[in-house]
Scaffold this motif. Sequence first.
Motif, PDB file in Angstrom:
ATOM      1  N   GLY A 117       0.791  -1.226   0.000  1.00  0.00           N
ATOM      2  CA  GLY A 117       0.000   0.000   0.000  1.00  0.00           C
ATOM      3  C   GLY A 117       0.816   1.266   0.000  1.00  0.00           C
ATOM      4  N   ALA A 118       2.139   1.152  -0.123  1.00  0.00           N
ATOM      5  CA  ALA A 118       3.013   2.325  -0.031  1.00  0.00           C
ATOM      6  C   ALA A 118       2.829   3.278  -1.203  1.00  0.00           C
ATOM      7  CB  ALA A 118       4.467   1.880   0.058  1.00  0.00           C
ATOM      8  N   ALA A 119       2.492   2.743  -2.375  1.00  0.00           N
ATOM      9  CA  ALA A 119       2.370   3.599  -3.560  1.00  0.00           C
ATOM     10  C   ALA A 119       1.220   4.595  -3.410  1.00  0.00           C
ATOM     11  CB  ALA A 119       2.177   2.742  -4.806  1.00  0.00           C
ATOM     12  N   LEU A 120       0.032   4.106  -3.088  1.00  0.00           N
ATOM     13  CA  LEU A 120      -1.114   4.992  -2.924  1.00  0.00           C
ATOM     14  C   LEU A 120      -0.928   5.889  -1.704  1.00  0.00           C
ATOM     15  CD1 LEU A 120      -3.871   5.846  -3.964  1.00  0.00           C
ATOM     16  CD2 LEU A 120      -4.900   4.077  -2.515  1.00  0.00           C
ATOM     17  N   ALA A 121      -0.340   5.355  -0.646  1.00  0.00           N
ATOM     18  CA  ALA A 121      -0.111   6.148   0.564  1.00  0.00           C
ATOM     19  C   ALA A 121       0.799   7.337   0.276  1.00  0.00           C
ATOM     20  CB  ALA A 121       0.495   5.270   1.652  1.00  0.00           C
ATOM     21  N   GLN A 122       1.805   7.145  -0.571  1.00  0.00           N
ATOM     22  CA  GLN A 122       2.712   8.243  -0.899  1.00  0.00           C
ATOM     23  C   GLN A 122       1.986   9.322  -1.691  1.00  0.00           C
ATOM     24  OE1 GLN A 122       6.693   7.244  -2.152  1.00  0.00           O
ATOM     25  NE2 GLN A 122       6.756   8.924  -3.611  1.00  0.00           N
ATOM     26  N   LEU A 123       1.137   8.929  -2.630  1.00  0.00           N
ATOM     27  CA  LEU A 123       0.372   9.905  -3.406  1.00  0.00           C
ATOM     28  C   LEU A 123      -0.507  10.753  -2.497  1.00  0.00           C
ATOM     29  CD1 LEU A 123      -0.712   7.703  -6.444  1.00  0.00           C
ATOM     30  CD2 LEU A 123       0.809   9.672  -6.538  1.00  0.00           C
ATOM     31  N   ARG A 124      -1.095  10.110  -1.495  1.00  0.00           N
ATOM     32  CA  ARG A 124      -1.984  10.831  -0.578  1.00  0.00           C
ATOM     33  C   ARG A 124      -1.211  11.741   0.370  1.00  0.00           C
ATOM     34  NH1 ARG A 124      -6.006   5.755   0.873  1.00  0.00           N
ATOM     35  NH2 ARG A 124      -7.826   6.464  -0.335  1.00  0.00           N
ATOM     36  N   SER A 125      -0.151  11.219   0.950  1.00  0.00           N
ATOM     37  CA  SER A 125       0.539  11.946   2.015  1.00  0.00           C
ATOM     38  C   SER A 125       1.344  13.136   1.511  1.00  0.00           C
ATOM     39  CB  SER A 125       1.458  10.989   2.793  1.00  0.00           C
ATOM     40  OG  SER A 125       2.490  10.497   1.948  1.00  0.00           O
ATOM     41  N   ARG A 126       1.831  13.067   0.289  1.00  0.00           N
ATOM     42  CA  ARG A 126       2.708  14.135  -0.199  1.00  0.00           C
ATOM     43  C   ARG A 126       1.960  15.221  -0.977  1.00  0.00           C
ATOM     44  NH1 ARG A 126       8.513  11.341  -1.779  1.00  0.00           N
ATOM     45  NH2 ARG A 126       8.739  10.161   0.169  1.00  0.00           N
ATOM     46  N   GLY A 127       0.692  15.041  -1.186  1.00  0.00           N
ATOM     47  CA  GLY A 127      -0.096  16.093  -1.809  1.00  0.00           C
ATOM     48  C   GLY A 127       0.281  16.420  -3.237  1.00  0.00           C
ATOM     49  N   TYR A 128       0.645  15.399  -4.026  1.00  0.00           N
ATOM     50  CA  TYR A 128       1.011  15.640  -5.416  1.00  0.00           C
ATOM     51  C   TYR A 128      -0.142  16.259  -6.210  1.00  0.00           C
ATOM     52  CZ  TYR A 128       5.060  12.555  -4.641  1.00  0.00           C
ATOM     53  OH  TYR A 128       6.219  11.995  -4.176  1.00  0.00           O
ATOM     54  N   ALA A 129      -1.375  16.026  -5.760  1.00  0.00           N
ATOM     55  CA  ALA A 129      -2.541  16.487  -6.521  1.00  0.00           C
ATOM     56  C   ALA A 129      -2.782  17.985  -6.395  1.00  0.00           C
ATOM     57  CB  ALA A 129      -3.785  15.724  -6.068  1.00  0.00           C
TER      58      ALA A 129
END
Length: 314
Positions: A270-282
Amino acid sequence: MFSGLNHPTDLTLDPAFSAICGYTDADLDRVFAPELAGLDRERIRDWYNGYNWLGEERVYNPFGILQLFRNRRFRPYWFETGTPSFLVETLIEKQVRIPTLDGMRSDDDLLSRFDVEDITPEALLFQTGYLTILGEEQDFDGAPRYRLGYPNHEVRRSLNKSLLAALAPNSSAVNRVPPLPDLLRANDFAAIRERLEGLFHSIPREWHTRNETARYEGYYASVFYAWLTAAGLDLTAEDSSSAGRADLVAKLGGNVYLFEFKVVEQASKGAALAQLRSRGYADKYRPRAAEIHLIGVEFSEERRNVVAFETALA
Protein backbone atom coordinates in the motif's frame (compact mmCIF):
# COMPACT_ATOMS: atom_id res chain seq x y z
CA MET A 1 47.73 16.75 -39.60
CA PHE A 2 47.80 16.21 -35.83
CA SER A 3 44.37 17.57 -34.82
CA GLY A 4 42.09 16.00 -37.41
CA LEU A 5 39.42 17.79 -39.42
CA ASN A 6 39.01 20.97 -37.38
CA HIS A 7 38.50 23.64 -40.05
CA PRO A 8 34.71 23.39 -40.72
CA THR A 9 32.36 25.33 -38.46
CA ASP A 10 29.72 23.17 -36.77
CA LEU A 11 26.35 24.90 -37.26
CA THR A 12 24.27 22.30 -35.40
CA LEU A 13 23.60 24.50 -32.37
CA ASP A 14 24.01 27.88 -34.05
CA PRO A 15 20.73 29.82 -33.56
CA ALA A 16 21.28 31.69 -36.84
CA PHE A 17 20.92 28.42 -38.76
CA SER A 18 18.40 26.66 -36.52
CA ALA A 19 15.70 26.41 -39.21
CA ILE A 20 17.97 25.28 -42.03
CA CYS A 21 16.82 21.63 -41.93
CA GLY A 22 13.07 22.03 -41.49
CA TYR A 23 9.96 24.01 -42.34
CA THR A 24 8.73 26.77 -40.06
CA ASP A 25 5.12 27.70 -39.35
CA ALA A 26 5.60 30.66 -41.70
CA ASP A 27 6.74 28.28 -44.45
CA LEU A 28 3.58 26.22 -44.08
CA ASP A 29 1.29 29.24 -44.07
CA ARG A 30 2.97 30.92 -47.02
CA VAL A 31 4.30 28.17 -49.30
CA PHE A 32 2.00 25.28 -48.47
CA ALA A 33 -1.25 27.20 -47.83
CA PRO A 34 -3.15 25.31 -50.61
CA GLU A 35 -2.22 21.97 -48.99
CA LEU A 36 -3.61 22.91 -45.57
CA ALA A 37 -7.26 22.87 -46.67
CA GLY A 38 -9.19 20.11 -44.91
CA LEU A 39 -6.42 19.35 -42.39
CA ASP A 40 -6.45 20.24 -38.68
CA ARG A 41 -3.69 22.85 -38.27
CA GLU A 42 -3.12 22.13 -34.58
CA ARG A 43 -2.95 18.40 -35.23
CA ILE A 44 -0.35 18.98 -37.95
CA ARG A 45 1.74 20.93 -35.45
CA ASP A 46 1.34 18.26 -32.76
CA TRP A 47 2.34 15.44 -35.10
CA TYR A 48 5.22 16.87 -37.10
CA ASN A 49 6.51 20.10 -35.55
CA GLY A 50 8.85 20.38 -32.56
CA TYR A 51 12.48 20.13 -33.67
CA ASN A 52 14.71 22.80 -32.18
CA TRP A 53 18.40 23.68 -32.38
CA LEU A 54 18.40 26.73 -30.11
CA GLY A 55 16.38 28.90 -32.49
CA GLU A 56 13.40 31.02 -31.54
CA GLU A 57 10.95 28.67 -33.24
CA ARG A 58 10.59 24.96 -33.76
CA VAL A 59 10.55 23.38 -37.19
CA TYR A 60 8.61 20.63 -38.92
CA ASN A 61 10.06 17.38 -40.18
CA PRO A 62 10.09 17.97 -43.98
CA PHE A 63 9.67 14.30 -44.89
CA GLY A 64 6.68 13.77 -42.61
CA ILE A 65 4.86 16.96 -43.58
CA LEU A 66 5.28 16.38 -47.33
CA GLN A 67 3.98 12.83 -47.00
CA LEU A 68 0.98 14.17 -45.07
CA PHE A 69 0.19 16.65 -47.84
CA ARG A 70 0.47 13.88 -50.41
CA ASN A 71 -1.51 11.18 -48.61
CA ARG A 72 -3.86 13.36 -46.49
CA ARG A 73 -3.50 10.96 -43.56
CA PHE A 74 -1.69 11.33 -40.24
CA ARG A 75 0.90 8.58 -39.99
CA PRO A 76 4.45 8.23 -38.58
CA TYR A 77 6.00 8.59 -42.04
CA TRP A 78 9.52 9.50 -40.92
CA PHE A 79 9.65 6.84 -38.23
CA GLU A 80 8.52 4.17 -40.68
CA THR A 81 11.49 4.85 -42.97
CA GLY A 82 13.69 2.75 -40.70
CA THR A 83 13.35 0.62 -37.56
CA PRO A 84 15.75 1.95 -34.89
CA SER A 85 16.78 -1.52 -33.72
CA PHE A 86 20.30 -0.45 -32.72
CA LEU A 87 18.90 2.46 -30.73
CA VAL A 88 16.30 0.33 -28.94
CA GLU A 89 18.87 -2.37 -28.12
CA THR A 90 21.27 0.25 -26.76
CA LEU A 91 18.65 1.80 -24.47
CA ILE A 92 17.71 -1.61 -23.08
CA GLU A 93 21.33 -2.76 -22.71
CA LYS A 94 22.19 0.39 -20.77
CA GLN A 95 19.05 -0.07 -18.62
CA VAL A 96 17.78 3.42 -19.38
CA ARG A 97 14.59 4.20 -17.49
CA ILE A 98 12.21 4.91 -20.38
CA PRO A 99 10.06 7.54 -18.58
CA THR A 100 13.19 9.72 -18.18
CA LEU A 101 13.80 10.05 -21.94
CA ASP A 102 11.48 13.08 -22.07
CA GLY A 103 13.53 15.50 -19.98
CA MET A 104 17.08 14.14 -20.27
CA ARG A 105 19.97 16.55 -19.69
CA SER A 106 23.18 16.72 -21.68
CA ASP A 107 26.12 19.07 -22.10
CA ASP A 108 27.73 20.46 -25.24
CA ASP A 109 30.46 17.82 -25.35
CA LEU A 110 28.07 14.86 -25.23
CA LEU A 111 26.12 16.13 -28.24
CA SER A 112 29.29 16.23 -30.36
CA ARG A 113 30.35 12.60 -29.93
CA PHE A 114 30.09 10.36 -32.98
CA ASP A 115 31.75 7.09 -31.92
CA VAL A 116 28.90 4.58 -31.54
CA GLU A 117 31.10 2.46 -29.28
CA ASP A 118 31.45 5.37 -26.83
CA ILE A 119 28.27 7.40 -26.93
CA THR A 120 25.75 8.19 -24.22
CA PRO A 121 22.05 7.39 -24.71
CA GLU A 122 21.08 11.07 -24.72
CA ALA A 123 23.67 11.92 -27.39
CA LEU A 124 22.58 8.96 -29.51
CA LEU A 125 18.90 9.93 -29.23
CA PHE A 126 19.65 13.55 -30.14
CA GLN A 127 21.87 12.75 -33.10
CA THR A 128 19.36 10.26 -34.54
CA GLY A 129 16.44 12.70 -34.26
CA TYR A 130 14.42 10.98 -31.55
CA LEU A 131 15.06 13.75 -29.01
CA THR A 132 15.40 17.46 -29.59
CA ILE A 133 16.33 20.46 -27.47
CA LEU A 134 13.54 21.71 -25.22
CA GLY A 135 15.57 24.35 -23.45
CA GLU A 136 19.06 25.59 -22.59
CA GLU A 137 20.40 25.90 -19.05
CA GLN A 138 23.73 26.81 -17.50
CA ASP A 139 25.91 24.62 -15.34
CA PHE A 140 27.38 25.93 -12.08
CA ASP A 141 30.41 27.26 -14.00
CA GLY A 142 28.39 28.81 -16.83
CA ALA A 143 28.83 25.94 -19.27
CA PRO A 144 25.71 25.20 -21.37
CA ARG A 145 23.47 22.27 -20.58
CA TYR A 146 20.52 21.18 -22.67
CA ARG A 147 17.17 19.75 -21.67
CA LEU A 148 16.06 17.19 -24.23
CA GLY A 149 12.67 15.71 -25.05
CA TYR A 150 10.51 14.18 -27.74
CA PRO A 151 9.94 16.61 -30.62
CA ASN A 152 6.37 15.60 -31.41
CA HIS A 153 3.56 13.05 -31.23
CA GLU A 154 4.94 10.96 -34.10
CA VAL A 155 8.26 10.28 -32.41
CA ARG A 156 6.89 9.94 -28.87
CA ARG A 157 4.28 7.34 -29.75
CA SER A 158 6.24 5.42 -32.38
CA LEU A 159 9.47 5.12 -30.40
CA ASN A 160 7.59 3.88 -27.35
CA LYS A 161 5.81 1.28 -29.49
CA SER A 162 9.22 -0.05 -30.51
CA LEU A 163 10.50 0.06 -26.94
CA LEU A 164 7.39 -1.73 -25.67
CA ALA A 165 7.85 -4.49 -28.25
CA ALA A 166 11.44 -4.95 -27.05
CA LEU A 167 10.73 -4.69 -23.30
CA ALA A 168 7.59 -6.83 -23.39
CA PRO A 169 7.56 -9.28 -26.30
CA ASN A 170 4.04 -10.31 -27.38
CA SER A 171 2.64 -7.08 -25.89
CA SER A 172 0.40 -6.65 -28.93
CA ALA A 173 -1.76 -9.46 -27.53
CA VAL A 174 -3.28 -7.07 -24.95
CA ASN A 175 -4.11 -4.24 -27.38
CA ARG A 176 -7.81 -5.00 -27.64
CA VAL A 177 -10.96 -2.95 -28.18
CA PRO A 178 -11.87 -0.62 -26.57
CA PRO A 179 -8.58 1.30 -26.73
CA LEU A 180 -6.75 2.05 -23.50
CA PRO A 181 -7.57 5.81 -23.56
CA ASP A 182 -11.28 4.93 -23.69
CA LEU A 183 -10.92 2.78 -20.58
CA LEU A 184 -9.12 5.58 -18.76
CA ARG A 185 -11.71 8.13 -19.87
CA ALA A 186 -14.43 5.86 -18.45
CA ASN A 187 -12.39 5.33 -15.25
CA ASP A 188 -12.64 1.58 -15.82
CA PHE A 189 -9.66 0.80 -13.59
CA ALA A 190 -10.57 -2.87 -13.24
CA ALA A 191 -10.24 -3.35 -17.00
CA ILE A 192 -6.98 -1.38 -17.05
CA ARG A 193 -5.53 -3.58 -14.32
CA GLU A 194 -6.65 -6.70 -16.21
CA ARG A 195 -4.87 -5.51 -19.34
CA LEU A 196 -1.77 -4.53 -17.39
CA GLU A 197 -1.60 -7.97 -15.84
CA GLY A 198 -2.07 -9.47 -19.31
CA LEU A 199 0.78 -7.32 -20.57
CA PHE A 200 3.22 -8.79 -18.04
CA HIS A 201 1.79 -12.29 -18.47
CA SER A 202 2.58 -12.01 -22.18
CA ILE A 203 6.31 -11.70 -21.50
CA PRO A 204 7.89 -15.15 -22.03
CA ARG A 205 9.61 -16.61 -18.97
CA GLU A 206 12.77 -17.27 -20.98
CA TRP A 207 12.96 -13.55 -21.79
CA HIS A 208 13.25 -12.85 -18.06
CA THR A 209 15.93 -15.50 -17.53
CA ARG A 210 18.20 -14.29 -20.33
CA ASN A 211 17.75 -10.54 -19.85
CA GLU A 212 19.20 -8.67 -16.90
CA THR A 213 16.98 -5.75 -17.96
CA ALA A 214 13.92 -7.47 -16.49
CA ARG A 215 15.50 -7.31 -13.06
CA TYR A 216 16.52 -3.68 -12.89
CA GLU A 217 14.50 -1.30 -10.76
CA GLY A 218 12.96 0.81 -13.52
CA TYR A 219 11.88 -2.07 -15.73
CA TYR A 220 8.27 -2.25 -14.53
CA ALA A 221 7.74 1.51 -14.72
CA SER A 222 9.39 1.57 -18.16
CA VAL A 223 7.05 -1.09 -19.53
CA PHE A 224 4.02 0.68 -18.07
CA TYR A 225 5.11 4.08 -19.43
CA ALA A 226 5.84 2.68 -22.91
CA TRP A 227 2.45 0.93 -22.89
CA LEU A 228 0.53 4.11 -22.06
CA THR A 229 2.54 6.30 -24.42
CA ALA A 230 2.24 3.83 -27.29
CA ALA A 231 -1.53 4.08 -26.79
CA GLY A 232 -1.31 7.83 -27.48
CA LEU A 233 -1.78 9.25 -23.98
CA ASP A 234 -0.36 12.63 -22.93
CA LEU A 235 2.11 11.74 -20.16
CA THR A 236 4.59 13.56 -17.95
CA ALA A 237 7.17 11.51 -16.06
CA GLU A 238 8.53 12.55 -12.66
CA ASP A 239 6.40 15.69 -12.60
CA SER A 240 7.80 18.14 -10.05
CA SER A 241 5.89 20.10 -7.43
CA SER A 242 6.68 21.61 -4.04
CA ALA A 243 5.67 18.26 -2.53
CA GLY A 244 8.10 16.21 -4.60
CA ARG A 245 7.82 14.25 -7.85
CA ALA A 246 4.96 12.03 -8.99
CA ASP A 247 6.24 9.06 -10.99
CA LEU A 248 3.80 9.59 -13.84
CA VAL A 249 0.99 12.02 -14.72
CA ALA A 250 -1.62 11.42 -17.44
CA LYS A 251 -4.12 14.02 -18.64
CA LEU A 252 -7.26 13.06 -20.49
CA GLY A 253 -10.62 14.73 -21.00
CA GLY A 254 -10.06 17.35 -18.31
CA ASN A 255 -9.10 14.72 -15.73
CA VAL A 256 -5.67 14.13 -14.23
CA TYR A 257 -4.32 10.69 -13.26
CA LEU A 258 -1.35 10.50 -10.88
CA PHE A 259 0.60 7.22 -10.82
CA GLU A 260 3.12 6.00 -8.26
CA PHE A 261 5.08 2.75 -8.72
CA LYS A 262 6.57 0.49 -6.07
CA VAL A 263 8.20 -2.93 -6.00
CA VAL A 264 6.68 -4.86 -3.07
CA GLU A 265 9.96 -6.52 -2.19
CA GLN A 266 11.39 -3.03 -1.59
CA ALA A 267 8.43 -1.28 0.07
CA SER A 268 5.51 -2.01 2.37
CA LYS A 269 2.11 -2.99 1.00
CA GLY A 270 0.00 0.00 0.00
CA ALA A 271 3.01 2.32 -0.03
CA ALA A 272 2.37 3.60 -3.56
CA LEU A 273 -1.11 4.99 -2.92
CA ALA A 274 -0.11 6.15 0.56
CA GLN A 275 2.71 8.24 -0.90
CA LEU A 276 0.37 9.91 -3.41
CA ARG A 277 -1.98 10.83 -0.58
CA SER A 278 0.54 11.95 2.01
CA ARG A 279 2.71 14.13 -0.20
CA GLY A 280 -0.10 16.09 -1.81
CA TYR A 281 1.01 15.64 -5.42
CA ALA A 282 -2.54 16.49 -6.52
CA ASP A 283 -2.53 20.03 -5.11
CA LYS A 284 -0.96 21.68 -8.17
CA TYR A 285 -3.72 20.31 -10.43
CA ARG A 286 -6.78 21.20 -8.34
CA PRO A 287 -7.47 24.62 -9.94
CA ARG A 288 -7.74 23.21 -13.48
CA ALA A 289 -8.71 19.52 -13.27
CA ALA A 290 -12.27 18.20 -13.28
CA GLU A 291 -11.21 15.09 -11.34
CA ILE A 292 -7.89 13.93 -9.95
CA HIS A 293 -7.35 10.21 -9.60
CA LEU A 294 -4.56 8.70 -7.50
CA ILE A 295 -3.35 5.32 -8.75
CA GLY A 296 -0.83 3.24 -6.81
CA VAL A 297 0.69 0.40 -8.85
CA GLU A 298 2.77 -2.26 -7.10
CA PHE A 299 4.83 -4.92 -8.82
CA SER A 300 6.47 -8.09 -7.58
CA GLU A 301 9.90 -9.19 -8.77
CA GLU A 302 9.12 -12.73 -7.65
CA ARG A 303 5.75 -12.96 -9.44
CA ARG A 304 6.90 -10.71 -12.30
CA ASN A 305 3.55 -8.99 -12.43
CA VAL A 306 1.20 -6.47 -10.84
CA VAL A 307 0.15 -7.41 -7.32
CA ALA A 308 -1.73 -4.22 -6.38
CA PHE A 309 -3.58 -1.55 -8.36
CA GLU A 310 -5.24 0.83 -5.91
CA THR A 311 -7.17 3.95 -6.87
CA ALA A 312 -8.72 6.88 -5.04
CA LEU A 313 -10.08 10.34 -5.81
CA ALA A 314 -7.89 13.15 -4.56
